[in-house]
Design a protein around this motif. Structure first.
Motif, PDB file in Angstrom:
ATOM      1  N   LEU A  75      22.309  24.211  57.330  1.00 38.11           N
ATOM      2  CA  LEU A  75      22.898  22.876  57.456  1.00 38.11           C
ATOM      3  C   LEU A  75      21.865  21.879  57.969  1.00 38.11           C
ATOM      4  O   LEU A  75      21.819  20.730  57.520  1.00 38.11           O
ATOM      5  CB  LEU A  75      24.104  22.925  58.400  1.00 38.11           C
ATOM      6  CG  LEU A  75      25.358  23.624  57.846  1.00 38.11           C
ATOM      7  CD1 LEU A  75      26.356  23.864  58.968  1.00 38.11           C
ATOM      8  CD2 LEU A  75      25.981  22.807  56.732  1.00 38.11           C
ATOM      9  N   GLN A  88      27.415  16.268  52.189  1.00 39.06           N
ATOM     10  CA  GLN A  88      28.852  16.538  52.230  1.00 39.06           C
ATOM     11  C   GLN A  88      29.296  17.349  51.020  1.00 39.06           C
ATOM     12  O   GLN A  88      30.115  18.263  51.130  1.00 39.06           O
ATOM     13  CB  GLN A  88      29.617  15.218  52.322  1.00 39.06           C
ATOM     14  CG  GLN A  88      29.401  14.506  53.652  1.00 39.06           C
ATOM     15  CD  GLN A  88      30.006  13.123  53.676  1.00 39.06           C
ATOM     16  OE1 GLN A  88      30.681  12.698  52.739  1.00 39.06           O
ATOM     17  NE2 GLN A  88      29.759  12.388  54.759  1.00 39.06           N
ATOM     18  N   GLN A  91      28.018  20.952  51.517  1.00 38.11           N
ATOM     19  CA  GLN A  91      28.854  21.652  52.502  1.00 38.11           C
ATOM     20  C   GLN A  91      30.161  22.106  51.863  1.00 38.11           C
ATOM     21  O   GLN A  91      30.620  23.243  52.076  1.00 38.11           O
ATOM     22  CB  GLN A  91      29.169  20.725  53.680  1.00 38.11           C
ATOM     23  CG  GLN A  91      28.003  20.488  54.596  1.00 38.11           C
ATOM     24  CD  GLN A  91      28.347  19.532  55.724  1.00 38.11           C
ATOM     25  OE1 GLN A  91      27.565  19.380  56.651  1.00 38.11           O
ATOM     26  NE2 GLN A  91      29.493  18.889  55.676  1.00 38.11           N
ATOM     27  N   VAL A 113      27.390  20.507  61.481  1.00 44.10           N
ATOM     28  CA  VAL A 113      28.014  20.054  60.238  1.00 44.10           C
ATOM     29  C   VAL A 113      28.021  18.530  60.147  1.00 44.10           C
ATOM     30  O   VAL A 113      28.145  17.825  61.150  1.00 44.10           O
ATOM     31  CB  VAL A 113      29.450  20.615  60.151  1.00 44.10           C
ATOM     32  CG1 VAL A 113      30.245  19.947  59.060  1.00 44.10           C
ATOM     33  CG2 VAL A 113      29.407  22.111  59.911  1.00 44.10           C
ATOM     34  N   LEU A 119      35.941  18.094  55.156  1.00 44.67           N
ATOM     35  CA  LEU A 119      35.716  19.062  56.227  1.00 44.67           C
ATOM     36  C   LEU A 119      36.882  19.051  57.209  1.00 44.67           C
ATOM     37  O   LEU A 119      37.326  20.102  57.681  1.00 44.67           O
ATOM     38  CB  LEU A 119      34.411  18.749  56.961  1.00 44.67           C
ATOM     39  CG  LEU A 119      34.087  19.669  58.142  1.00 44.67           C
ATOM     40  CD1 LEU A 119      33.879  21.103  57.668  1.00 44.67           C
ATOM     41  CD2 LEU A 119      32.858  19.179  58.897  1.00 44.67           C
TER      42      LEU A 119
END
Length: 392
Positions: A75, A88, A91, A113, A119
């Motif tokens: 990350l 984003q 992720q 993160v 998320l």
């Protein structure tokens, strides 16, 4: 080929090498070093095995490792090499492709993160399984996203709705006990009637009242939000808007979330983070039961707007849902169905139910957060909604 042309061609091949991955290196003749090599490794960890064309079957085993520290390092790498919107997306892909949901319950991972609405949806779906050591970190991540949304959406929402409520209040004739005589006289100073014995008096053709200060005359808004898994982004935005609407003194706002059961979160509207952690993403859908609850809380139908945020995939009794929606609109309630309240566009939805609601005068459409204030203003003023394509 001149030096400039050769440089441009080399840059083009370098970019293709990064797009294609190691499997496509032979065609480009490029060997990556330094920063480019680290970017390629970060991408290959996610997309190398079974990834998109060009980044598939590279000979490496795709994966980020089974520990939070290795994921946290990855990350950190992608935040170094890519802009925030790309981070984003990566992720999200990592969570979907590599099953990293469980690792999100590690506090050290959450701290690395890049927070975004998607998320938040993932964290909320995991919240009941989170250990206590992780929940506080998760709340911080969720709060950051909520505060960012509030900064972007709240000022315009309050301004738009206050203007709409002012126009609505001025258009209504106040009851005698609610007339503000000082303001009424000032507004009618140009309207004189001569008296038989001489002199004149002001004729109050336009009455101005205290209506908006009287709680009993407030417009009522009920946000009825589907918390099934596909509606995660909409739930996040609805929680933020619910808090903003609750801060508008001329409105009485209620927030209801539902799956196969119904939960009223109105008493938590002062903090959207509490609202979000009070939801339970991923359940079934019983719109009929949710509308029944909302209907039971309506005392002045003509002054009530019900916003149903749902993809309309009903798991309850369909005929009863339709009959209840018809009864609500017939009583004077302004019913609006938002298939989504997010930036994602129109989701999969039940077209038959959308058409049914549209036939009742309750349009069904996907709404972006930026458009929501105008939609609410139009609903409160009982005028056509500012949406180009309404209905199924």
């Amino acid at each position: 080929m001149g030096e400039q042309g050769a440089t441009a061609e080399g840059e083009r091949l370098r970019r293709w090498r990064l797009v294609l991955g190691a499997d496509g290196a032979e065609g480009t003749g490029q060997t990556l070093t330094g920063r480019d090599a680290r970017i390629d490794e970060a991408m290959d960890s996610l997309y190398g095995e079974g990834g998109p064309p060009g980044r598939r079957g590279t000979g490496r085993t795709a994966g980020l490792g089974a520990s939070a520290p290795s994921v946290a390092r990855w990350l950190g790498d992608i935040r170094t090499y890519f802009p925030s919107p790309v981070v984003q997306v990566m992720q999200r892909d990592a969570i979907d492709r590599l099953g990293l949901g469980a690792l999100l319950m590690e506090p050290e991972l959450l701290e690395a993160v890049e927070p975004d609405v998607h998320l938040v949806g993932t964290l909320l779906s995991l919240s009941r399984a989170m250990p206590e050591t992780t929940k506080e970190t998760a709340r911080k991540v969720v709060r950051k996203v909520v505060e960012d949304l509030e900064r972007r959406l709240a000022p315009r929402t309050r301004t738009t709705l206050t203007g709409a409520l002012d126009r609505s209040a001025r258009a209504r004739r106040p009851r005698p006990r609610d007339i503000d005589w000082d303001r009424t006289i000032r507004a009618n100073l140009g309207n004189h009637l001569a008296l038989p014995g001489g002199g004149s008096t002001v004729v109050p053709e336009r009455l101005i009242g205290y209506g908006r200060a009287d709680r009993s005359l407030k417009k009522e808004v009920i946000l009825c939000v589907d918390q099934s898994g596909s509606m995660a982004a909409s739930v996040v935005h609805a929680a933020v808007f619910g808090a903003v609407l609750a801060s508008v003194r001329a409105l009485s706002t209620r927030l209801v979330v539902f799956d196969t059961s119904v939960v009223d979160l109105t008493d938590q509207l002062d903090d959207p983070v509490d609202v979000l952690f009070g939801t339970r993403l991923g359940g079934g859908t019983d719109i009929n039961r949710a509308l029944a609850y909302c209907q039971s809380r309506i005392t002045r139908p003509a002054d009530t707007v019900v916003v149903l945020v749902s993809d309309l995939h009903e798991g309850g009794i369909r005929d009863e849902m339709a009959a209840r929606a018809a009864a609500m609109t017939a009583s004077g309630v302004r019913l609006v169905a938002l298939l989504a309240l997010s930036d994602e566009g129109t989701p999969s939805y039940d077209r038959e139910h959308a058409a049914m609601l549209a036939a009742l005068g309750a349009p069904a459409f996907a709404c972006t957060p930026d458009l929501f204030p105008e939609v609410m203003a139009a609903a409160l003023e009982n005028r056509p909604l500012p949406v180009p394509d309404i209905g199924a």
